[in-house]
Write a protein that holds these residues in place. Sequence first.
Motif, PDB file in Angstrom:
ATOM      1  N   PHE A 554      62.919  22.819  -0.829  1.00  0.00           N
ATOM      2  CA  PHE A 554      61.061  23.086  -0.848  1.00  0.00           C
ATOM      3  C   PHE A 554      60.828  23.904  -1.938  1.00  0.00           C
ATOM      4  O   PHE A 554      61.677  24.705  -2.301  1.00  0.00           O
ATOM      5  CB  PHE A 554      60.958  23.991   0.256  1.00  0.00           C
ATOM      6  CG  PHE A 554      60.943  22.847   2.115  1.00  0.00           C
ATOM      7  CD1 PHE A 554      60.593  22.123   1.178  1.00  0.00           C
ATOM      8  CD2 PHE A 554      62.050  22.997   2.960  1.00  0.00           C
ATOM      9  CE1 PHE A 554      60.437  20.758   2.963  1.00  0.00           C
ATOM     10  CE2 PHE A 554      62.405  22.205   3.751  1.00  0.00           C
ATOM     11  CZ  PHE A 554      61.603  20.954   4.124  1.00  0.00           C
ATOM     12  N   ASP A 555      59.325  24.077  -2.180  1.00  0.00           N
ATOM     13  CA  ASP A 555      58.740  24.310  -3.279  1.00  0.00           C
ATOM     14  C   ASP A 555      58.192  25.976  -2.914  1.00  0.00           C
ATOM     15  O   ASP A 555      56.652  25.881  -2.417  1.00  0.00           O
ATOM     16  CB  ASP A 555      58.177  23.552  -3.880  1.00  0.00           C
ATOM     17  CG  ASP A 555      57.854  24.468  -5.759  1.00  0.00           C
ATOM     18  OD1 ASP A 555      57.995  25.971  -5.905  1.00  0.00           O
ATOM     19  OD2 ASP A 555      56.896  24.068  -6.200  1.00  0.00           O
ATOM     20  N   PRO A 556      59.148  27.198  -3.249  1.00  0.00           N
ATOM     21  CA  PRO A 556      57.381  28.279  -2.616  1.00  0.00           C
ATOM     22  C   PRO A 556      56.708  28.168  -3.583  1.00  0.00           C
ATOM     23  O   PRO A 556      55.866  29.110  -2.860  1.00  0.00           O
ATOM     24  CB  PRO A 556      58.720  29.682  -3.207  1.00  0.00           C
ATOM     25  CG  PRO A 556      60.052  28.534  -3.097  1.00  0.00           C
ATOM     26  CD  PRO A 556      59.967  27.762  -3.648  1.00  0.00           C
ATOM     27  N   ALA A 557      56.376  27.989  -5.172  1.00  0.00           N
ATOM     28  CA  ALA A 557      55.646  28.240  -5.330  1.00  0.00           C
ATOM     29  C   ALA A 557      53.964  27.673  -5.389  1.00  0.00           C
ATOM     30  O   ALA A 557      53.134  28.368  -5.175  1.00  0.00           O
ATOM     31  CB  ALA A 557      55.797  27.753  -6.724  1.00  0.00           C
ATOM     32  N   SER A 558      54.413  26.568  -4.570  1.00  0.00           N
ATOM     33  CA  SER A 558      53.391  26.131  -4.206  1.00  0.00           C
ATOM     34  C   SER A 558      52.932  25.462  -2.686  1.00  0.00           C
ATOM     35  O   SER A 558      51.951  24.942  -1.800  1.00  0.00           O
ATOM     36  CB  SER A 558      53.227  24.319  -5.082  1.00  0.00           C
ATOM     37  OG  SER A 558      54.204  24.001  -4.174  1.00  0.00           O
ATOM     38  N   ALA A 559      53.756  27.078  -1.660  1.00  0.00           N
ATOM     39  CA  ALA A 559      54.098  26.785  -0.738  1.00  0.00           C
ATOM     40  C   ALA A 559      52.557  27.528  -0.336  1.00  0.00           C
ATOM     41  O   ALA A 559      52.391  28.125  -1.117  1.00  0.00           O
ATOM     42  CB  ALA A 559      55.143  26.719   0.251  1.00  0.00           C
ATOM     43  N   HIS A 560      52.293  27.449   0.976  1.00  0.00           N
ATOM     44  CA  HIS A 560      51.753  28.351   1.888  1.00  0.00           C
ATOM     45  C   HIS A 560      51.998  29.666   2.308  1.00  0.00           C
ATOM     46  O   HIS A 560      52.737  29.460   2.270  1.00  0.00           O
ATOM     47  CB  HIS A 560      50.602  27.826   3.654  1.00  0.00           C
ATOM     48  CG  HIS A 560      49.824  28.216   3.874  1.00  0.00           C
ATOM     49  ND1 HIS A 560      49.947  29.997   4.473  1.00  0.00           N
ATOM     50  CD2 HIS A 560      48.345  28.127   3.931  1.00  0.00           C
ATOM     51  CE1 HIS A 560      48.286  30.084   4.731  1.00  0.00           C
ATOM     52  NE2 HIS A 560      47.344  28.732   4.116  1.00  0.00           N
ATOM     53  N   PRO A 561      50.894  30.236   2.052  1.00  0.00           N
ATOM     54  CA  PRO A 561      51.682  32.409   2.104  1.00  0.00           C
ATOM     55  C   PRO A 561      52.909  32.539   3.001  1.00  0.00           C
ATOM     56  O   PRO A 561      53.152  33.382   3.117  1.00  0.00           O
ATOM     57  CB  PRO A 561      50.465  32.813   1.705  1.00  0.00           C
ATOM     58  CG  PRO A 561      49.313  32.061   0.844  1.00  0.00           C
ATOM     59  CD  PRO A 561      49.729  30.998   1.492  1.00  0.00           C
ATOM     60  N   ASP A 562      52.209  31.642   4.168  1.00  0.00           N
ATOM     61  CA  ASP A 562      52.651  31.595   5.685  1.00  0.00           C
ATOM     62  C   ASP A 562      54.534  30.915   6.049  1.00  0.00           C
ATOM     63  O   ASP A 562      55.065  31.261   6.666  1.00  0.00           O
ATOM     64  CB  ASP A 562      51.859  31.228   6.569  1.00  0.00           C
ATOM     65  CG  ASP A 562      50.699  31.857   6.922  1.00  0.00           C
ATOM     66  OD1 ASP A 562      50.490  33.538   6.656  1.00  0.00           O
ATOM     67  OD2 ASP A 562      49.131  31.537   7.636  1.00  0.00           O
ATOM     68  N   ILE A 563      54.682  30.016   4.704  1.00  0.00           N
ATOM     69  CA  ILE A 563      55.730  29.582   4.912  1.00  0.00           C
ATOM     70  C   ILE A 563      56.940  30.932   4.846  1.00  0.00           C
ATOM     71  O   ILE A 563      56.945  31.824   3.618  1.00  0.00           O
ATOM     72  CB  ILE A 563      55.940  28.339   4.041  1.00  0.00           C
ATOM     73  CG1 ILE A 563      54.914  27.559   4.571  1.00  0.00           C
ATOM     74  CG2 ILE A 563      57.039  27.399   4.390  1.00  0.00           C
ATOM     75  CD1 ILE A 563      55.042  26.274   5.601  1.00  0.00           C
ATOM     76  N   VAL A 564      57.927  30.583   5.616  1.00  0.00           N
ATOM     77  CA  VAL A 564      58.879  31.452   5.047  1.00  0.00           C
ATOM     78  C   VAL A 564      60.879  30.352   5.019  1.00  0.00           C
ATOM     79  O   VAL A 564      60.557  29.414   5.633  1.00  0.00           O
ATOM     80  CB  VAL A 564      59.102  31.724   6.516  1.00  0.00           C
ATOM     81  CG1 VAL A 564      60.803  33.698   6.033  1.00  0.00           C
ATOM     82  CG2 VAL A 564      58.259  33.134   6.711  1.00  0.00           C
TER      83      VAL A 564
END
Length: 711
Positions: A554-564
Amino acid sequence: MDEMEEELKCPVCGSFYREPIILPCSHNICLACARNILVQTPEAESPQSSRASGSGVSDYDYLDLDKMSLYSEADSGYGSYGGFVSAPTTPCQKSPNGVRVFPPTVPQSAPQQHLLPHPASLPPIPRNSCITCPQCHRSLILDDRGLRGFPKNRVLEGVVDRYQQSKAAALKCQLCERSPKEATVMCEQCDVFYCDPCRMRCHPPRGPLAKHRLVPPAQGRISRRASPRKISTCTEHELENLSMYCVQCKMPVCYQCLEEGKHGTHEVKALGAMWKLHKGQLSHALNGLSDRATEAKEFLVQLRNMVQHIQENGVEFEACLVAQCDALIDALNRRKAQLLAQVNKEHEHKLKVVRDQISHCTVKLRQTTGLMEYCLEVIKENDPSGFLQISDALIRRVHVTESQWGKGTLTPRMTSDFDLTLDSGPLLQTIHQLDFMQMKVPAAPILQLEECCTQNNSATLSWKQPPLSTITVEGYILELDDGNGGPFREVYVGTETICTVDGLHFNSTYKSRVKAFNSSGVGQYSKTLIMQTSETGLPPCDIQAIGAVAWFTFDPASAHPDIVFSNDNLTVSCNSYDDRVVLGNTAFSRGVHYWEMTVDRYDNHPDPAFGISRGDVLKDVMLGKDDKAWAMTDGGISKGATIGVLLDFTRRILIFLINDEQQGPVAFEGLEGAYYPAISLNRNVQITLHTGLPIPDFYTPGEADPTSSVC
C-alpha cells in the motif's frame, strides 16, 4: 636501463651497492654503510629475547624493536642510548638520499679510502649493537655474529656489475697493432674482440672459423664476465651449501639446518623447484606491472598532447581575448566621438543664444542711451511753449522704453553650465564585472551503473558529470523510450542527478539516456542504458500466458490521512467512521496480475470495497462511487475471509474471488490504461495485502487482443 639506476643505489651512501646485504625487512644496504650506521645500546636495555640476526628469521617482533628504535623521525638521524660506535664528537654525514650517517671510528692519520678494507682489518663490532633500516626505519639488535648474520645479495651485486659494465667505455679491438680501433664483434669461442678489418683478416667467415659465434661487444663483455653460478653457503653453517627452502620461514636452508636447527619441523621444498616457482610468480607479477607501465606511457603521451593543445588553445584564446577587448575599445571610442559631438552641439547652441542676446541688448542700449541724451538736451531748452509741444511724446517714449527693459530683457537666456551628465557608473560596473562566461555546452553525463536499478515497474537512474569537467550545468534531461523500441520521450527535466520513473510496463525493456544543458545549449547524450522491468523468472514462452509476478505494498504517499499503516505498509486500518481509500504503490497496464487481501478485523458490518482505480480517484468516499474506480463491495465477507483480485489486460477484464471461489463470471470488461490496486475501509475493519502470487489454477489466460499491448 637508465630508469633502473635508482634501484641499484644504496639509500645511505647514494652510490651503487658494494657487497650488499639483505636486512630482515627485505631492504638492502652496503656492508660498509651497515657498519657506519650501527649504534650501541645499553646492556640493561637489550635483553637476549630481543636479540636477532639476519639469519633469515621471518617472525621478528618489530613492535618491541620499534619501541627500542634509536631512529629519531623528528630530525631524520640516528642516535644512541649510551654511546656511538663512532666517536660522538664526529659530525654526522648526510647521504644524497637524505639519511644522516655517523662515520666509523678510524685513526685520524689513516687516509680515507673509498675501497672497502679487508674484513679481518675491520674493528670488531661491539656487543649490543643495533642497526636501523634507512628505508622503513625498523631496528634490530645484532647477535654475536654481527653483520655476518645477514645474507649477501649476490643477485643484486651481479645486476650492479652488469649495469656498470654496460655503461663503461667502448671496447677496443685486441688485434690492432697501433691505435686500436673500436671493436664491432666478439667471438665467444676465441674470446677475442675484433674490429671489422681485423675480423676479415684474422677471423674469416669460412673453414673451421665459420662455426664460431660472433656477438656484439657489449653482449660479449657480459658473457665473458659471467661466471658459473656460485654455490651459496649457509650463514648458520658456513661449510654447508644451501640446498632446500623453508616454506614457513621463506628462506633457503642447508641440510644441517634441517637436522639440528629450528627448521627441522618446518615444511621444506627443493631449492631449484622453489627457484623456478618464484621466477614464474615474479614474471606473472611483472606482466601486470608491465600493463600498468604501458598504460602510464600512453597516459603520458596523452598528457604531453594536452600540453601542446593547451599551448595552442592558449595562444588562440589570447588572440580572441585581445580582439574582443579591442572591439570594446573601438566601440567606446565611437561612443566617445558621438558624445563629444553632442557636447559640441550644446556648446555652439549656448554660444549662439548668448551672442544673440548680447547683440539685441547692445542695440536696445544704444537706442536707450540716444533717447536719454536727447531728453537731456530738450530739458536744457528755455522755450516753455516749444518744450510743452514735445514733452508728452517724450514722456511716453521714456515710459515705453523703460517698460521694454523690464520684461526679462536683463535676464540671461542661457546658463553657462552644461546640463549634460555622463552616466558612466553602469558601464564602469559592467567593466569591473567583465569576466569569462561559460561558452560551451556541458559534456555528456556518465551513468552510474551501480546505482541504476529496476523494481517491479519502476526504474531508478543515477548519473554524474565527468570528473574533470568544469563546465557549468543548469539542469538535466532524462529520456526513455516506450519499452517497445519506439521513440524517446522526456520523462524528467531538473537539476537532480537521480530520478525514479514509476508506472512503466512490466516485463518490458526500456532504453534510457540523459543529457545536460546550460545557457549555451544542450550537450551530448550519455551512453544508452537498457533496463528490464519486473523479471518474472519464467521461461519466455510463459511470460505472455501468465504475466509478471509483481510485489507491491500500500502507498502512504497517496492515501487519505486517516489511513493507518503497519506491517511494512502491507496492513491498513482507518481512524474514521467514514470510508477512506488507499491505493497500491504500483500501477498495472499490461499482462495478467493477481493479488489477495485478508480481513483481519471486521466489526459492525463496515462494508469495505475491493478493486482497482485510477491514480486520481476520490479518497474520501467509498471505492466505486465515482467513475475512476471499479470495485466489489461487502458480499458475504467476514473476519478471516480472503478476497482475490484478478486483473487480465489480455482480455481487459476484472474478476473477484472470495475464499478461492469466483464471484460471478466477469465483474468488469473493457479495461484500458493504467490501474492501481485499491480498497476503501473505515475504522471497523483491518485489511492485510498479499502480493507476488501466481495466477489461480482455474483461470486460463486467453489470447491477447491484437489492439492491446501484452507485457
